[in-house]
Structure formats: C-alpha cells, structure tokens
Design a protein around this motif. Structure first.
Motif, short mmCIF file in Angstrom:
data_model
loop_
_atom_site.label_atom_id
_atom_site.label_comp_id
_atom_site.label_asym_id
_atom_site.label_seq_id
_atom_site.Cartn_x
_atom_site.Cartn_y
_atom_site.Cartn_z
N ASP A 6 17.52 72.13 11.38
CA ASP A 6 16.24 72.75 11.75
C ASP A 6 15.06 71.92 11.25
O ASP A 6 14.07 71.73 11.97
N ILE A 7 15.15 71.44 10.01
CA ILE A 7 14.05 70.63 9.48
C ILE A 7 14.00 69.27 10.18
O ILE A 7 12.91 68.73 10.44
N ARG A 8 15.16 68.73 10.54
CA ARG A 8 15.15 67.47 11.31
C ARG A 8 14.46 67.70 12.65
O ARG A 8 13.69 66.84 13.12
N ALA A 9 14.73 68.85 13.26
CA ALA A 9 14.06 69.16 14.53
C ALA A 9 12.55 69.22 14.33
O ALA A 9 11.78 68.80 15.21
N SER A 10 12.11 69.74 13.19
CA SER A 10 10.69 69.78 12.89
C SER A 10 10.12 68.37 12.75
O SER A 10 9.02 68.08 13.22
N VAL A 11 10.87 67.48 12.10
CA VAL A 11 10.43 66.09 11.96
C VAL A 11 10.32 65.44 13.34
O VAL A 11 9.35 64.72 13.64
N LEU A 12 11.32 65.69 14.20
CA LEU A 12 11.28 65.10 15.55
C LEU A 12 10.10 65.63 16.36
O LEU A 12 9.46 64.87 17.10
N ARG A 13 9.80 66.92 16.22
CA ARG A 13 8.64 67.47 16.93
C ARG A 13 7.35 66.81 16.44
O ARG A 13 6.45 66.51 17.24
N ALA A 14 7.28 66.57 15.13
CA ALA A 14 6.10 65.91 14.57
C ALA A 14 5.97 64.49 15.14
O ALA A 14 4.86 64.04 15.48
N LEU A 15 7.10 63.80 15.25
CA LEU A 15 7.07 62.44 15.80
C LEU A 15 6.65 62.46 17.27
O LEU A 15 5.93 61.57 17.74
N HIS A 72 1.38 65.74 9.69
CA HIS A 72 1.93 66.62 10.73
C HIS A 72 2.91 67.63 10.12
O HIS A 72 2.92 68.80 10.52
N LEU A 73 3.74 67.18 9.19
CA LEU A 73 4.74 68.07 8.59
C LEU A 73 4.07 69.16 7.76
O LEU A 73 4.66 70.23 7.55
N GLY A 74 2.86 68.91 7.29
CA GLY A 74 2.16 69.92 6.51
C GLY A 74 1.85 71.17 7.31
O GLY A 74 1.51 72.22 6.73
N ARG A 75 1.99 71.10 8.64
CA ARG A 75 1.73 72.27 9.47
C ARG A 75 2.92 73.21 9.55
O ARG A 75 2.80 74.32 10.06
N ASP A 76 4.09 72.75 9.07
CA ASP A 76 5.30 73.58 9.10
C ASP A 76 5.29 74.48 7.86
O ASP A 76 5.37 73.97 6.73
N PRO A 77 5.20 75.79 8.02
CA PRO A 77 5.10 76.68 6.85
C PRO A 77 6.34 76.67 5.98
O PRO A 77 6.29 77.10 4.82
N ARG A 78 7.45 76.17 6.49
CA ARG A 78 8.67 76.12 5.68
C ARG A 78 8.61 75.00 4.65
O ARG A 78 9.35 75.02 3.66
N ILE A 79 7.76 74.00 4.89
CA ILE A 79 7.69 72.84 4.02
C ILE A 79 6.51 73.01 3.06
O ILE A 79 5.36 73.06 3.48
N GLU A 80 6.82 73.09 1.77
CA GLU A 80 5.75 73.24 0.77
C GLU A 80 5.04 71.93 0.51
O GLU A 80 3.81 71.89 0.43
N THR A 81 5.82 70.86 0.33
CA THR A 81 5.21 69.55 0.08
C THR A 81 5.99 68.46 0.81
O THR A 81 7.19 68.57 1.03
#
Length: 581
Positions: A6-15, A72-81
C-alpha cells in the motif's frame, strides 16, 4: 492487507504526480522502485529507493528527486515523516495507527492474512522427489520432498495454480537391476539361497516383494530364463516400490497430484515428437563431441551421435540425444517429459533435483527454452546433502535399506513436524546438519521448538484470559481499543505482523520457502521477548484481570502473531502447537 504494498502504491502515485507536474520526465519505468524495512530499524519504519533507481534514467541527481518526492509523500496522512538519507534514500515513519490497524486486519482475515494474488492463477508445475523406484526413500529425498511440498504450498498461498508432480524413472537400466534383485528375494521366499551379486540391491526391503511374488506366481518362475520373467517381475517390483514410496511420502504429509512415467514415453512417439520440434528449428544435427577435459577414460572413442544445439541457449556444450547405436540417451526422454508438461498448458516449470544433478541444469533449461521459444520459464532448485548426527556422532546406515538412512528412520525418530521444519532451516543449496538430539531439545537454539512454543504461549494467554472472564473471541479482539498499545516493543511486534504479506511474496517470487521458516523464527523471538518483559514489568503482561480493555488490546497483538505463525506453519506443512509437553 499488505501495508508495504500500500505504501509502495502511494510512492508510485507520488511519482506519477511528479511526472504530470513535469518534475520528472515522462516514460520512466517505476518497476524497480521498492518499499521495504530499512536495514537499521532506527532509521524508520520503511525505506524507498525511488530516487536512487530513477536518477540515471531521469538524468537528475538522486537528492533532487528525493526532495521533490518527500514533499509529495507528506500529503499521505499515513506517513508521519519522510526523511532523506545518504545520497537519496528516503526513510519513512508511519502513523502508529497504521501498525495497530494491521493487528485487526490479521485477526479478521485469519488464515487468509498474507494470502496474495501475485500469481494471478499462473499454472505452475512443481516436480519434486522423483526418486528412482528401486527402494525406500532416503534422507536426501526427505529434504527434497519437504522443500517441494512447502514450495508448492507457498506458491498456492501466493495465488498460483500449482500441480505437484512425481516423475517415475522407470525407463532405465536401474529397474532391470531392481527386477533381478527382487527375483533373488523371490528365490529366497521359495526356500532357495539368494545370490545378491555385486550391483544388485541388497536391502531387506525387497524380502516382502519376494514373498509377494511367491504369493502371485508360486514357484512357476523358478529356473526360467531371465528373458521370460524379467519384464513381468520388473513391473511388479516397480509397482511395489512406488507403493512404498507413496507410504513414505504420506508419513511426511506429502501428496502428489500427478505421477508421470518415464517408461510411458517410449514407443509412443512422444520422444520423437519433441525431438522433431527441435529438429525443425534447426537445433538437432549429427556430430561428434569433444573429448572430456583432463584424463581420457580408457573406453573413450569418438562417435558420431545425434546432438541438440544446447549451446545456442547458454549450455557449455551441445548434448547427445541419440547414441551412435540408435538408442536414446537419458536426456532424450527428459526433453520429451518437459515438452509434455508444456503441452499440458503449464506456464511455469520448477524442477527440484538432488545436488548430484548440477550438471543437468543448463542442458535442461536450454531444452525447455528451445521447445517453448523462451515462453515457459524453468527454474531448477538443487537440494544439498543432509548430514545426520545422533549422540554426537554421524547416524549409521539403515540395515533395512542396505546402504542409507531412510525417510522412515528419520520421521519415526523425530516426527513429521520436526522433520519438515528442520529441513527448511537452511537454504536449499546449503548443506544441512540434522542432529536428532538438538532438534528435539527445548531451547531457543531449536527453531521448531521455539516457534511452536510461541504458538503454545498465545494459546495459553487465550485460555487464561477466558478463565478471567475476558472476551477473547476474534470478533472482540479485532474490535479492541488498540490505542492501548503504545509501548515500542508492542508496536515493533505489530510491524513484524505487517511484514508477513511481504515475506510471502518475496519467498514466492524467489521460490524459496526457507524464508518462511526464517521469518517465523524472527516473529516468535519478538513475541518471546515481549512476553519476557512482563517478568520485570507487570504492566506489560498480556492478561490483567483488572484491566480487561487493556488485556484485549495486548491479547489481540498476540492473536495476530498466532495467525501469522499458523499460516506460516501451514505453508511448511507443520501443525501449530496448542500446548507444549
């Protein structure tokens, strides 16, 4: 649920967003982007190599890509830092609720937690054991049987359509030797002195075969010339040996879907059909082989043979498929057998061979590649030797077998569960020491006991909680207030639970079931560590009757671990322990 995916999918969306914003050039291949645990747990929960692998094709500096990606990843609420490390790796820390959520997911999904659709129904044939039907299975076959069965279960868990297959090597000279050996035991059953000449199989396991031959034929085969009884005795003895092999496999909990016969390939045109396919592709020719390197054998002479151009597919030399006298080589029916598997519609083939078949790997891969024009991959796993020890010394031979320790010897002394787990505590291409004393001792050094103890401890927690009046049904635990889990050790164990779906896919992709055994030991170790903290800090104990809500949260964590252990042991073919005796 697979949190890493799921987090990898978030990284791919950011890319992809970066590409749409022209922050990255279009057309980049993101397939090499990974999200995995960092090497040092102190650096974060996950790490991605995105900036590193995209830098060269994007013609950008890794840190420049990383800087943009972090924003871009900072917009994902699941990622704190999201922090940049070194030349451009990005370390991620997730909101602790993400790890707590995994606990509930694992309990709700139960036996399906970690199950993947990665295989997408790809039809895979796993051929393993395939021992010559000339005697009982030995300890080397045991390791191959366990590996193959566990690999098949792993692939099934990862979404492949798996067939377990045993190739009966009943077409060679070894089954004639079996027939002659069985005939001597038949003579013995009829009161004559057997002549176990050099080259025959001496094991006592053939005595019942001789008796069975007597029951069927009486004394009618005595004093007949070999050509009148050989074929009949060969078929009878082979069938008896396969019955014994099936019984041995059943002791390990191994059941085959298909038994294929080498003998059935001869005289049916199937060998000719496979070789004709290669011939039409211009891959079969008449020629002579170079003499073997080093000292020449005394009987070496140059002979013209029918050869397969295996060097066109990465082999060291071309391989003979028909001898100068017109008979097939051992390689020819093997080519036909693999061609038959591809004709049956398998998308992927896996062969599990003993270590002594190392020289066969390149030629077999070359044949399958040539037959399928590279469309059907073949993976060959070599199983290294098992060294047995007992009372500090090498374990002696089995009289019943004549020359080796049998599968039955091992299972009767260690048990099927222990045997299976221990056989997977080393990678398949590494030698394995099986010490009967150590595999039965109760200590951290015994991985099977350590994992089973973790399973038993969770069951103990559930029993004690029930006795204390705490609802520990899966429904109650999956709805527990997991915010009560705020200790670092508790969250670390939750992270381990979250890794399970990722481990399944990694192990399945590499065809390496030993990774499951390794992971089970790690998660069991983390559970034991958390358990032991309760010895010094009562607040860390799983069951606290005066705090049912807090107990439920901690027990939910333990239950999630048990779900993973149960699933992992199921893949390995081992029964989880409910209690330790």
């Amino acid at each position: 649920m697979n949190l890493f995916a799921d987090i990898r999918a978030s990284v791919l969306r950011a890319l992809q967003d970066m590409t749409a914003a022209a922050e990255l050039p279009s057309g980049l291949d993101f397939s090499a982007v990974t999200v995995e645990p960092p090497r040092d747990a102190g650096h974060g929960d996950m790490a991605t190599n995105a900036a590193m692998v995209l830098a060269k094709p994007a013609a950008m500096k890794p840190r420049d890509i990383a800087t943009l990606l972090v924003s871009h990843l900072g917009r994902d609420p699941r990622i704190e830092t999201a922090e940049i490390a070194g030349p451009g790796f990005i370390n991620l820390r997730l909101n602790p609720d993400q790890w707590r959520g995994v606990i509930s997911d694992a309990i709700r999904e139960g036996a399906d937690y970690g199950r993947s659709d990665m295989g997408k129904g790809t039809r895979v044939n796993v051929e393993f054991v395939s021992a010559n039907p000339t005697g009982p299975m030995h300890v080397g076959h045991t390791r191959g049987a366990v590996f193959g069965d566990a690999l098949a279960a792993l692939l099934d868990f990862a979404g492949f359509d798996v067939t377990r297959e045993y190739y009966i090597n009943d077409g060679g000279a070894q089954v004639d030797v079996l027939a002659r050996s069985a005939y001597e035991r038949y003579r013995e059953a009829n009161g004559q002195e057997p002549t176990i000449a050099e080259g025959l199989y001496p094991g006592d396991y053939l005595i019942p075969v001789g008796q069975a031959l007597k029951e069927k034929y009486g004394d009618s085969l005595l004093d007949k010339p070999e050509d009148e009884w050989l074929a009949e005795v060969r078929d009878f003895a082979t069938a008896e040996m396969m019955k014994m092999i099936r019984e041995d496999l059943a002791l390990l909990g191994v059941s085959m879907d298909v038994f294929s016969s080498e003998k059935a390939l001869f005289g049916t045109g199937r060998i000719e059909s496979a070789l004709d396919r290669l011939d039409k592709a211009g891959l079969v020719y008449q020629g002579t082989l170079e003499p073997p390197k080093g000292k020449l054998p005394e009987d070496w002479e140059e002979r013209e043979q029918t050869l397969f151009r295996s060097t066109d597919y990465g082999d060291d030399q071309d391989r003979p498929v028909r001898k100068s006298d017109g008979s097939w080589t051992y390689f020819a029916p093997d080519i036909a057998y693999h061609f038959d598997k591809t004709e049956r519609g398998f998308d992927q083939l896996i062969d599990i061979f003993g270590a002594d078949h190392g020289g066969y790997v390149k030629r077999m891969k070359a044949a399958v590649s040539a037959l399928t024009e590279g469309k059907v991959p073949l993976d060959i796993k070599l199983i290294q030797l098992v060294r047995l020890f007992k009372n500090g010394a090498p374990f002696k031979m089995s009289k019943r077998a004549g020359t080796f320790v049998t599968l039955r010897d091992v299972v009767e002394q260690a048990g099927a569960d222990v045997t299976r787990f221990v056989m997977l505590t080393r990678k398949n291409d590494a030698p394995l020491d099986f010490d009967f004393d150590k595999v039965l001792e109760q200590s951290k050094d015994n991985p099977v006991w350590y994992v089973q103890y973790a399973s038993a401890r969770v069951n103990s927690v559930l029993r004690r909680a029930t006795e204390a009046g705490i609802d520990v049904s899966d429904a109650a635990l999956s709805a527990a207030d997991l915010s009560r889990l705020n200790q670092p050790a508790q969250l670390e164990l939750a992270r381990k639970v979250a890794e399970w779906p990722r481990i399944v896919e990694i192990a399945a992709r590499a065809n390496e079931p030993h990774r499951v055994a390794f992971f089970l030991y790690e998660i069991a170790s983390d559970l034991h560590s958390l358990w032991n903290r309760g010895n010094d800090d009562p607040s860390m104990r799983f069951v606290q009757p005066d705090d049912p809500a807090g107990s439920q949260a901690k027990i939910a964590l333990a239950r999630a671990v048990a779900v993973v252990i149960s699933a992992g042991l199921g893949i390995l073919g081992v029964t989880p322990a409910k209690e330790m005796r």
